[in-house]
Design a protein around this motif. Structure first.
Motif: not given
Length: 136
Positions: A12-13, A21-27, A88-91, A94-99
């Protein structure tokens, strides 16, 4: 030969924000650490990311990983699958953290050192205990 399966997820981005979003998730993950990439054999693969807008608030992220060296996909199959799963776990993290309305860095619990664990277990051992009546 069966068609190649490309792992994907719809997030949902908005399309314009998915790169960040992807860069932040993989950081901070092993997926961007050069030494970890070398140790896992990930350098023998060529990842291809593809973003596709599903609608104005959702984007499909596809990750196709192709071997750079002949036989790499077969010889390092489990590592390749593991790294794809890690992506995909990193993504999802990041989704969980944003929610939950917090940033990825504050969402991670601090790492407890072995000394802290030892001190905590010692405190539990030193806690007063009640003696049960009639039990010897």
């Amino acid at each position: 030969m069966a068609p190649r399966h490309v792992p994907q997820v719809v997030v949902p981005v908005p399309f314009d924000e998915v790169g960040d979003f992807v860069r932040h998730a993989l950081k901070g993950t092993s997926l961007v650490d050069p030494l970890a990439l070398l140790a896992t054999g990930w350098t023998l693969f060529e990842p291809h990311l593809r973003f596709t807008a599903v609608d104005d608030q959702h984007t499909r992220i596809e990750l196709d990983v192709v071997g750079r060296v002949p036989g790499a996909e077969t010889l390092l199959f489990t590592r390749r699958v593991g790294e794809i799963d890690r992506f995909f776990v990193a993504l999802q993290d990041e989704l969980d953290s944003r929610s939950h309305g917090r940033s990825q860095t504050s969402a991670r619990a601090p790492v407890e050192t072995s000394t802290e664990r030892l001190e905590a277990s010692t405190e539990r051992l030193e806690a007063p205990t009640e003696r049960l009546e009639g039990i010897d």
